[in-house]
Motif scaffolding. Sequence first.
Motif: not given
Length: 478
Positions: A34-45, A251-260
């Motif tokens: 997964r290639l990800a970048f943090p957008d303007q909201h700090g959400v990974l896309r 950003v990784l923590f937030r994304s990880a928590v929601k996914q897990i």
Amino acid sequence: MTFVARHALWSDEQRDAALRMRRIVEDRNLEVIRLAFPDQHGVLRGKTIIATEAIASLESGCSITTTMLAKDTSHRTVFPVFTSGGGFGMKEMEGAADVLMVADPTTFRVLPWAPTTGWVLCDLYFNDGRPVPFATRGLYKRVLDELGSRGCDFVAGLEVEFHIFRLDDPHMRPEDAGQPGTPPSVSLLSHGYQYLTEQRFDQMEPVLEILRRDIVALGLPLRSVEVEFGPSQCEFTFAPRRGLEPADNMVLFRSAVKQIARRHGYHATFMCRPKLPNVFASGWHLHQSIVSRTNGENQFMAKDGAEPLSAFGKSYLAGLLDHARASTVFTTPTINGYKRYRSYSLAPDRAIWGRDNRGVMIRVLGGAGDAATRLENRIGEPAANPYLYMASQILSGLDGVDRKLDPGPSADTPYETKAPLLPKSLRDAVAALKDDPFFREKFGAEFVDYYTHIKNAEIDRFLAEVTDWEHREYFEMF
């Protein structure tokens, strides 16, 4: 010559990390990256690429549409991208054109909850090698470079509150697929108000243990897992790290928590104040200090006497207070986040500081000879973009140092001390930023206009909605 080599985009450390990344992909037979970048909201896309293809093109970059940078929190494109300049006043942003995601190999890891999947954070560049000015990770790197030119590093520890609920109904019927869609229906994992009791922790332990294992396996510097004051509310804290790392970790923590959580039948949210009965607001307290690159000494630490901070630290603190109103749009970027600023609570409502006082905006911890001396800014919400949050802190603090500002005395009665009030709404915060020439100079007028345009688009959508309050207030009365 590759894109990375042609424009000298990687350091020696990144080139070494790329070699390790290639070995790990091969040794562990990874299937996708997964290639990800943090957008303007700090959400990974980003995009998911077959592992062999991702490695083969690692130094060439991966194209992604510029419309990712044109979206508000509903994922609506709020710039006229098909007009001249694309609404940005830039030829490169016209017509939903592409930019390149270039991997930062030092961020590479394998996802514990998806063990054949690699993950790497990326930066955005135009085709001529220039950084995209609206990419917030790149903006934060430029601020870190300014601090580095002074021989110093930024150190931040994270203290993040959020909610975890049992997912009862995800609302996946076609009619629920709005923009945004219908939020899920949830139930509590625990009642609130038994703050830090072992009984409440044990009720939430099954999901907290799932999260803890994977967060540690990701390599994030987790320190504690706690139950918070409100129902189904918890807090994770992380050891201090330097420079880019704490923002990347967030950003990784937030994304990880929601996914897990979702994979195990739970819904995790970093929304500040969910509209659920009896639920409490969540904050993100940012612990920060500045250390010398030459000897690692904490620049906030007082050498002797009763002073809580060095002269440098006091001026840095004064800078945070002086720019508090204008920086609030970066620390609290959602309409919902302003529901948290309440008097006589554990959240601030004005720009003041105090020694170990949880009612102030800046809580000073440490003292003479204490290498752990730091400032805890309690202003932020957990939905904040960490790159903008941290960049605004560094710039504000350094301005206080350059101007030798004085923070004044400690506020022992934080909700009675006379001081500038924090913005009461996102609209007030946007206005405070637009009226402030400091951030316009430091972040660039281009970025400030871009960011406030997105925030105003969200505000306008909110104001166009008829709320439950309005219907209840006026439907029968008039």
